[in-house]
Design an enzyme around this catalytic site. Structure first.
Site, PDB file in Angstrom:
ATOM      1  N   SER A 145       0.863  -1.190   0.000  1.00  0.00           N
ATOM      2  CA  SER A 145       0.000   0.000   0.000  1.00  0.00           C
ATOM      3  C   SER A 145       0.891   1.228   0.000  1.00  0.00           C
ATOM      4  O   SER A 145       2.080   1.143   0.313  1.00  0.00           O
ATOM      5  CB  SER A 145      -0.852  -0.026   1.277  1.00  0.00           C
ATOM      6  OG  SER A 145      -1.377   1.255   1.591  1.00  0.00           O
ATOM      7  N   TYR A 158      -3.371  -0.899   9.871  1.00  0.00           N
ATOM      8  CA  TYR A 158      -3.229  -1.170   8.432  1.00  0.00           C
ATOM      9  C   TYR A 158      -1.862  -0.692   7.954  1.00  0.00           C
ATOM     10  O   TYR A 158      -1.140  -1.398   7.244  1.00  0.00           O
ATOM     11  CB  TYR A 158      -4.347  -0.450   7.682  1.00  0.00           C
ATOM     12  CG  TYR A 158      -4.439  -0.723   6.201  1.00  0.00           C
ATOM     13  CD1 TYR A 158      -3.667   0.005   5.287  1.00  0.00           C
ATOM     14  CD2 TYR A 158      -5.304  -1.688   5.712  1.00  0.00           C
ATOM     15  CE1 TYR A 158      -3.776  -0.231   3.935  1.00  0.00           C
ATOM     16  CE2 TYR A 158      -5.418  -1.922   4.350  1.00  0.00           C
ATOM     17  CZ  TYR A 158      -4.648  -1.184   3.468  1.00  0.00           C
ATOM     18  OH  TYR A 158      -4.742  -1.411   2.111  1.00  0.00           O
TER      19      TYR A 158
HETATM   20  C1  GCO Z   1      -7.208   4.586   3.653  1.00  0.00           C
HETATM   21  C2  GCO Z   1      -7.271   3.657   2.466  1.00  0.00           C
HETATM   22  C3  GCO Z   1      -5.851   3.312   1.999  1.00  0.00           C
HETATM   23  C4  GCO Z   1      -5.923   2.676   0.629  1.00  0.00           C
HETATM   24  C5  GCO Z   1      -4.600   2.183   0.105  1.00  0.00           C
HETATM   25  C6  GCO Z   1      -3.681   3.293  -0.226  1.00  0.00           C
HETATM   26  O1  GCO Z   1      -8.059   4.447   4.555  1.00  0.00           O
HETATM   27  O2  GCO Z   1      -6.320   5.464   3.640  1.00  0.00           O
HETATM   28  O3  GCO Z   1      -8.014   2.485   2.753  1.00  0.00           O
HETATM   29  O4  GCO Z   1      -5.283   2.458   2.949  1.00  0.00           O
HETATM   30  O5  GCO Z   1      -6.788   1.567   0.656  1.00  0.00           O
HETATM   31  O6  GCO Z   1      -4.009   1.281   1.002  1.00  0.00           O
HETATM   32  O7  GCO Z   1      -2.485   2.747  -0.777  1.00  0.00           O
END
Ligand code: GCO
Length: 254
Positions: A145, A158
């Site tokens: 990501s 995440y």
């Molecule tokens: C967020 C998004 C991001 C994108 C992606 C960006 O909440 O900022 O979900 O995480 O999905 O990963 O590269």
């Protein structure tokens, strides 16, 4: 002389591929000639995806297991072994998002995101690589990501998981290169997916993405397919430990 991007005769397992980015990458790999093993935890959604890909003329089957359940992962690979099916290409795509400030975040939610987005890539990768090593070749493609490099407030687990994906990819490259396995990652930018729908529908966030991205737009899931095929193919046999951003230029600019 066949194309170095030809995946004919190869089998790809894509985790979390009933929909979204995983489904789009599975379709791209199929279009390049690969036989596809779709994966998802929801049996009904998985079955629908297999039917759609088969109807489109692709060779596809489903493997219903939860990537966070190690015993289910081990059993899934044992079932493939029993059928004589070798996974040549693994795309570790399965992942979830959970948006909440850390001061309000429960540890259980932190762990759930890390388990799904990072630990599963290790477990599934290890099971696949144990078999690839015996054959002397294999491709592992982990899905990172923009948050593999940069942090955004309210998505800490995440971000940490995706940062871990970048370094797990390098660890895989370090240990598995001599086994004939290449491990690389793809870093999608802001893509038009169900996971991002709340962001897409937010006019302020939508305007921020379009202003912050040189391409001035969100990415489409199918725009990952070419990079995925490249990393799955012999065209990338001397490429390992890399993360390729498919992000409209966002990671490269202020
Ligand atoms: C967020 C998004 C991001 C994108 C992606 C960006 O909440 O900022 O979900 O995480 O999905 O990963 O590269």
């Amino acid at each position: 002389m066949t194309s170095p991007f030809d995946l004919s005769g190869r089998t790809a397992l894509v985790t979390g591929s009933s929909r979204g980015l995983g489904r789009a990458m599975a379709e791209g790999l199929a279009a390049a000639g690969a036989s596809i093993i779709l994966n998802g935890a929801d049996a009904g959604r998985l079955s629908d995806a297999v039917a759609a890909m088969t109807a489109a003329g692709h060779t596809a089957r489903g493997l219903n297991f939860d990537v966070t359940d190690e015993q289910a992962v081990v059993a899934a690979f044992a079932a493939l072994d029993a059928e004589g099916i070798a996974v040549d290409i693994l795309v570790n795509n399965a992942g979830i998002q959970f948006r909440k400030p850390m001061l309000e975040l429960e540890t259980a939610d932190w762990r759930r995101v890390l388990d799904t987005n990072l630990t599963s890539a290790f477990v599934v990768g290890r099971e696949a690589a144990r078999r690839m090593a015996k054959r002397g070749h294999g491709k592992v493609i982990n899905i990172g990501s923009l948050t593999s490099e940069l942090a955004r407030a309210t998505v800490a687990p995440y971000t940490v998981a995706k940062g871990g994906i970048k370094m797990l990819t390098r660890a895989m490259a370090a240990e598995w290169g001599e086994l004939g396995i290449q491990a690389n990652a793809i870093g999608p930018g802001y893509m038009l997916t169900d996971m991002n729908q709340a962001l897409i529908d937010n006019p302020t966030f939508d305007a921020w993405v379009k202003g912050r991205t040189p391409a001035r737009r969100w990415g489409r899931p199918d725009e990952l397919a070419g990079t995925c095929v490249y990393l799955a193919s012999s065209a990338s046999d001397y490429v390992s430990g890399q993360i390729i951003y498919v992000d409209g230029g966002m990671i490269s600019v202020l």
